[in-house]
Design an enzyme around this catalytic site. Structure first.
Site, mmCIF file in Angstrom:
data_model
loop_
_atom_site.group_PDB
_atom_site.id
_atom_site.type_symbol
_atom_site.label_atom_id
_atom_site.label_comp_id
_atom_site.label_asym_id
_atom_site.label_seq_id
_atom_site.Cartn_x
_atom_site.Cartn_y
_atom_site.Cartn_z
ATOM 1 N N ASP A 45 6.498 0.373 8.682
ATOM 2 C CA ASP A 45 5.527 0.180 9.769
ATOM 3 C C ASP A 45 4.420 -0.780 9.340
ATOM 4 O O ASP A 45 3.531 -1.121 10.137
ATOM 5 C CB ASP A 45 4.980 1.514 10.297
ATOM 6 C CG ASP A 45 4.235 2.317 9.251
ATOM 7 O OD1 ASP A 45 4.165 1.872 8.098
ATOM 8 O OD2 ASP A 45 3.720 3.403 9.600
ATOM 9 N N SER A 46 4.501 -1.289 8.104
ATOM 10 C CA SER A 46 3.643 -2.408 7.684
ATOM 11 C C SER A 46 3.858 -3.612 8.601
ATOM 12 O O SER A 46 3.040 -4.532 8.619
ATOM 13 C CB SER A 46 3.935 -2.803 6.231
ATOM 14 O OG SER A 46 5.315 -3.045 6.058
ATOM 15 N N ASP A 84 10.872 3.539 8.860
ATOM 16 C CA ASP A 84 9.683 4.392 8.960
ATOM 17 C C ASP A 84 9.565 5.086 10.305
ATOM 18 O O ASP A 84 9.694 4.433 11.356
ATOM 19 C CB ASP A 84 8.424 3.511 8.844
ATOM 20 C CG ASP A 84 7.845 3.487 7.447
ATOM 21 O OD1 ASP A 84 8.169 4.384 6.650
ATOM 22 O OD2 ASP A 84 7.060 2.561 7.168
ATOM 23 N N LYS A 112 11.905 7.450 6.716
ATOM 24 C CA LYS A 112 10.770 7.721 5.809
ATOM 25 C C LYS A 112 9.626 8.322 6.622
ATOM 26 O O LYS A 112 9.323 7.845 7.712
ATOM 27 C CB LYS A 112 10.328 6.425 5.122
ATOM 28 C CG LYS A 112 9.090 6.588 4.227
ATOM 29 C CD LYS A 112 8.945 5.479 3.216
ATOM 30 C CE LYS A 112 8.318 4.207 3.701
ATOM 31 N NZ LYS A 112 6.938 4.343 4.228
ATOM 32 N N GLU A 114 5.538 9.930 6.158
ATOM 33 C CA GLU A 114 4.363 9.994 5.285
ATOM 34 C C GLU A 114 3.763 11.394 5.332
ATOM 35 O O GLU A 114 3.630 11.966 6.421
ATOM 36 C CB GLU A 114 3.300 8.989 5.752
ATOM 37 C CG GLU A 114 3.736 7.554 5.630
ATOM 38 C CD GLU A 114 2.620 6.571 5.996
ATOM 39 O OE1 GLU A 114 1.454 6.994 6.151
ATOM 40 O OE2 GLU A 114 2.934 5.377 6.120
ATOM 41 N N GLU A 181 2.912 5.760 -3.387
ATOM 42 C CA GLU A 181 2.083 4.559 -3.200
ATOM 43 C C GLU A 181 0.706 4.792 -3.823
ATOM 44 O O GLU A 181 0.043 5.809 -3.540
ATOM 45 C CB GLU A 181 1.941 4.227 -1.707
ATOM 46 C CG GLU A 181 1.036 3.029 -1.467
ATOM 47 C CD GLU A 181 1.127 2.441 -0.056
ATOM 48 O OE1 GLU A 181 1.947 2.923 0.763
ATOM 49 O OE2 GLU A 181 0.367 1.492 0.210
HETATM 50 O O1 KIV Z 1 5.416 0.336 5.743
HETATM 51 C C1 KIV Z 1 5.624 -0.069 4.600
HETATM 52 O O2 KIV Z 1 5.869 -1.250 4.364
HETATM 53 C C2 KIV Z 1 5.551 0.872 3.499
HETATM 54 C C3 KIV Z 1 5.438 0.298 2.117
HETATM 55 C C4 KIV Z 1 4.044 -0.082 1.843
HETATM 56 C C5 KIV Z 1 5.962 1.206 1.085
HETATM 57 O O3 KIV Z 1 5.538 2.043 3.706
#
Ligand code: KIV
EC number: 2.1.2.11
Length: 266
Positions: A45-46, A84, A112, A114, A181
């Site tokens: 989600d970056s 994510d 993934k 968080e 992280e």
């Molecule tokens: O969203 C993302 O790119 C991430 C990385 C920073 C690990 O979770």
């Protein structure tokens, strides 16, 4: 199935060979990463920050994550695709199941999430239903407003003890992978040894089982000009994107990246 599966990643950990992961948001880069030998493509989600120009990951929607996951799938043949669940897409167990299904049906092989110990129940339910889960711990950017900024986590002994215990509980709940992280290198090394599942680090030192970076960061591209300490610009000594990707893979496999200067102490 791609050439790289969860079983491959588990055996890389057992052999002590480092796992390579990069963020990826489209088909062309998925192909380029395959050519370079990147084993895991993270549809992170970056993308809210590096593609959409937001100042955090919070505005990213599940529909956008599914769209980019499908783009990556079309360019990918070899890598495992990790996608994510964006902010609040796992606010309830029901949303977690529905939204994870969307990402898996778009082409993800693992999702993934968080958080910390509170993830255990959803990880268990997902794993039982055939969805492998990576638990993202330490600095969790979706919680930036609770954390008060993008800060290193686990620096004091209480926090470190809690993170170690949570990592073990999430493995027991059925997590297939952990991502740490911005965690002190020593703590990340201890967690990597304490669990059997692969542990991937970003700003977590060189003793995790693998490394991940945001693609744009490692290619030296930045909107703000602020580059986190754990980033290395792999374009600096290379004349093409393809050779920068290959240099990243070689340096992670050869344990020359990350260096001590990319990590944090307690
Ligand atoms: O969203 C993302 O790119 C991430 C990385 C920073 C690990 O979770």
């Amino acid at each position: 199935m791609p050439a790289i599966t969860l079983t491959t990643l588990q055996s890389l950990k057992q052999k002590g060979e480092k796992i390579t992961m990069l963020t990826c948001y489209d088909a062309t880069f998925a192909h380029a990463c395959n050519e370079a030998g990147v084993e895991v493509l993270l549809v992170g989600d970056s993308l809210g920050m590096v593609l959409q120009g937001h100042d955090s990951t919070l505005p990213v929607t599940i529909a956008e994550m599914a769209y980019h996951t499908a783009c990556v799938k079309r360019g990918n043949t070899d890598a495992l695709i990790l996608a994510d669940l964006p902010f609040m897409a796992n606010a309830t167990l029901e949303q977690t199941m529905t939204n994870s299904a969307m990402l898996m049906q778009a082409g993800a092989h693992m999702i993934k999430v968080e958080g910390q110990l509170w993830l255990a129940e959803s990880i268990r339910l997902l794993a039982e239903r055939g969805v492998p889960v990576c638990a993202h711990m330490g600095l969790t950017p979706q919680a930036v407003n609770i954390l008060g900024g993008y800060k290193v986590q686990g620096r004091n002994e209480n926090q470190a003890r809690q993170m170690r215990a949570d990592a073990i509980s999430l493995e027991q709940a059925g997590a297939s992978m952990l991502l740490l992280e911005c965690v002190p290198s020593e703590l990340a090394a201890e967690i990597s040894q304490a669990v059997k599942i692969p542990v991937i680090g970003i700003g977590a030192g060189s003793d995790t089982d693998g490394q991940v970076l945001v693609l744009h960061d490692m290619l030296g591209l930045s909107i703000t000009g602020r580059v986190p300490k754990f980033v290395k610009n792999f374009m600096q000594d290379q004349d093409s994107i393809q050779s920068a990707l290959k240099a990243y893979v070689n340096e992670v496999k050869g344990v020359t990246f990350p260096g001590i200067e990319h990590g944090f102490s307690a």
